[in-house]
Design a protein around this motif. Sequence first.
Motif, PDB file in Angstrom:
ATOM      1  N   ILE A  32     -25.833  -7.483   3.895  1.00 15.02           N
ATOM      2  CA  ILE A  32     -26.611  -8.424   3.090  1.00 15.02           C
ATOM      3  C   ILE A  32     -25.715  -8.942   1.962  1.00 15.02           C
ATOM      4  O   ILE A  32     -25.187  -8.161   1.174  1.00 15.02           O
ATOM      5  CB  ILE A  32     -27.854  -7.734   2.494  1.00 15.02           C
ATOM      6  CG1 ILE A  32     -28.769  -7.204   3.600  1.00 15.02           C
ATOM      7  CG2 ILE A  32     -28.606  -8.677   1.562  1.00 15.02           C
ATOM      8  CD1 ILE A  32     -29.806  -6.212   3.100  1.00 15.02           C
ATOM      9  N   ASN A  33     -25.542 -10.241   1.901  1.00 17.60           N
ATOM     10  CA  ASN A  33     -24.758 -10.841   0.826  1.00 17.60           C
ATOM     11  C   ASN A  33     -25.667 -11.585  -0.141  1.00 17.60           C
ATOM     12  O   ASN A  33     -26.607 -12.257   0.264  1.00 17.60           O
ATOM     13  CB  ASN A  33     -23.718 -11.812   1.398  1.00 17.60           C
ATOM     14  CG  ASN A  33     -23.226 -12.817   0.364  1.00 17.60           C
ATOM     15  OD1 ASN A  33     -23.521 -14.000   0.464  1.00 17.60           O
ATOM     16  ND2 ASN A  33     -22.513 -12.359  -0.644  1.00 17.60           N
ATOM     17  N   ALA A  60     -21.234 -11.270  -3.756  1.00 18.55           N
ATOM     18  CA  ALA A  60     -20.047 -12.123  -3.712  1.00 18.55           C
ATOM     19  C   ALA A  60     -20.469 -13.574  -3.839  1.00 18.55           C
ATOM     20  O   ALA A  60     -21.454 -14.015  -3.234  1.00 18.55           O
ATOM     21  CB  ALA A  60     -19.278 -11.923  -2.407  1.00 18.55           C
ATOM     22  N   ASP A  61     -19.723 -14.307  -4.641  1.00 18.85           N
ATOM     23  CA  ASP A  61     -19.851 -15.764  -4.706  1.00 18.85           C
ATOM     24  C   ASP A  61     -19.010 -16.323  -3.560  1.00 18.85           C
ATOM     25  O   ASP A  61     -17.782 -16.289  -3.618  1.00 18.85           O
ATOM     26  CB  ASP A  61     -19.352 -16.266  -6.052  1.00 18.85           C
ATOM     27  CG  ASP A  61     -19.338 -17.784  -6.166  1.00 18.85           C
ATOM     28  OD1 ASP A  61     -19.686 -18.473  -5.180  1.00 18.85           O
ATOM     29  OD2 ASP A  61     -18.957 -18.283  -7.242  1.00 18.85           O
ATOM     30  N   VAL A  68     -14.818 -13.615  -1.284  1.00 20.09           N
ATOM     31  CA  VAL A  68     -15.100 -13.589   0.156  1.00 20.09           C
ATOM     32  C   VAL A  68     -14.172 -12.595   0.855  1.00 20.09           C
ATOM     33  O   VAL A  68     -14.603 -11.807   1.704  1.00 20.09           O
ATOM     34  CB  VAL A  68     -14.943 -14.991   0.774  1.00 20.09           C
ATOM     35  CG1 VAL A  68     -14.999 -14.915   2.303  1.00 20.09           C
ATOM     36  CG2 VAL A  68     -16.028 -15.924   0.259  1.00 20.09           C
ATOM     37  N   ASN A  69     -12.917 -12.621   0.498  1.00 16.71           N
ATOM     38  CA  ASN A  69     -11.954 -11.703   1.104  1.00 16.71           C
ATOM     39  C   ASN A  69     -12.357 -10.247   0.851  1.00 16.71           C
ATOM     40  O   ASN A  69     -12.317  -9.409   1.762  1.00 16.71           O
ATOM     41  CB  ASN A  69     -10.563 -11.970   0.533  1.00 16.71           C
ATOM     42  CG  ASN A  69      -9.474 -11.243   1.291  1.00 16.71           C
ATOM     43  OD1 ASN A  69      -9.399 -11.298   2.512  1.00 16.71           O
ATOM     44  ND2 ASN A  69      -8.623 -10.540   0.560  1.00 16.71           N
ATOM     45  N   TYR A 118     -13.938 -20.541   4.030  1.00 18.17           N
ATOM     46  CA  TYR A 118     -13.368 -19.275   3.572  1.00 18.17           C
ATOM     47  C   TYR A 118     -13.844 -18.102   4.440  1.00 18.17           C
ATOM     48  O   TYR A 118     -13.033 -17.303   4.925  1.00 18.17           O
ATOM     49  CB  TYR A 118     -13.773 -18.988   2.118  1.00 18.17           C
ATOM     50  CG  TYR A 118     -13.292 -19.981   1.102  1.00 18.17           C
ATOM     51  CD1 TYR A 118     -12.076 -20.648   1.242  1.00 18.17           C
ATOM     52  CD2 TYR A 118     -14.053 -20.256  -0.037  1.00 18.17           C
ATOM     53  CE1 TYR A 118     -11.640 -21.557   0.290  1.00 18.17           C
ATOM     54  CE2 TYR A 118     -13.623 -21.157  -0.994  1.00 18.17           C
ATOM     55  CZ  TYR A 118     -12.420 -21.811  -0.826  1.00 18.17           C
ATOM     56  OH  TYR A 118     -11.998 -22.709  -1.769  1.00 18.17           O
ATOM     57  N   THR A 119     -15.161 -17.992   4.593  1.00 17.64           N
ATOM     58  CA  THR A 119     -15.719 -16.822   5.272  1.00 17.64           C
ATOM     59  C   THR A 119     -15.312 -16.790   6.738  1.00 17.64           C
ATOM     60  O   THR A 119     -14.966 -15.732   7.277  1.00 17.64           O
ATOM     61  CB  THR A 119     -17.258 -16.813   5.142  1.00 17.64           C
ATOM     62  OG1 THR A 119     -17.619 -17.042   3.775  1.00 17.64           O
ATOM     63  CG2 THR A 119     -17.829 -15.478   5.580  1.00 17.64           C
ATOM     64  N   THR A 120     -15.331 -17.942   7.380  1.00 12.73           N
ATOM     65  CA  THR A 120     -14.966 -18.003   8.795  1.00 12.73           C
ATOM     66  C   THR A 120     -13.493 -17.662   8.996  1.00 12.73           C
ATOM     67  O   THR A 120     -13.142 -16.866   9.872  1.00 12.73           O
ATOM     68  CB  THR A 120     -15.273 -19.394   9.364  1.00 12.73           C
ATOM     69  OG1 THR A 120     -16.668 -19.677   9.208  1.00 12.73           O
ATOM     70  CG2 THR A 120     -14.922 -19.468  10.839  1.00 12.73           C
TER      71      THR A 120
END
Length: 246
Positions: A32-33, A60-61, A68-69, A118-120
């Motif tokens: 869960i973010n 996380a923003d 994200v990292n 970023y996330t992908t």
Amino acid sequence: MNNKTALITGSSRGIGRATAKLLANNGYNVLINYNKSEKEAMNLYNELKSQGCSVSIYKADVSNVNEVNSMVKFCIGQFGRIDVLVNNAGIAKDQLFTDITNEDWNEIMSVNLNSVFYTTQIALKYMIPEHSGKIINISSIWGLVGGSYEVHYSTSKAAIIGMSKALAKELGPSNIQVNCIAPGAIQTDMLSNVSNEILENLKDETPLMRLGTPEDIANCVLFLASDNSNFITGQVISPNGGFVII
């Protein structure tokens, strides 16, 4: 338990929350973010833990690549893998195009679009070696047809559609499916400031005569996350009650 892991951005409320609940109750490990909605995220976490679900939580923003990292590394540390990435985090603003400031534009693009990039990109470091993965990007019907007073929002959501299609072609040989969901008018916080008159008009303009629910979208995510969708990639599915038919 299916032992698969799903990372869902913006999963403390609305569509993200419904998706986290559905996937967790179907045996997925779920991260869960949240960013600002800590109370809602903790309530969801505690609810799912009390039901025996395998869940974790991370602040996380997602418009910040460093955060994200760290989030993705945390997910790998908790569950050992990422099988499903749901890029759901997003914000919206109603503004005349001529009133949009550079700051407004950049904020929408950072949260809605840059976060997906970023996330992908970071998650793929773990998916590609496994030769397996599902990426599900949440767009909008306004990304398909455009929405007045929401040019920046529509632009960001249209870009997500283009990104999904291009990435599906690139990642196909790695056995990673990339698909996009473009919801219609859904009963979430994004509609909290909309008048009852406008909501009724939206219902009247929808052939199924109702607004969508977060669960309607979550059910679509569950299908795309499952092995039942293994031959589906590069597609845009729009659960909108017939509001937009292309």
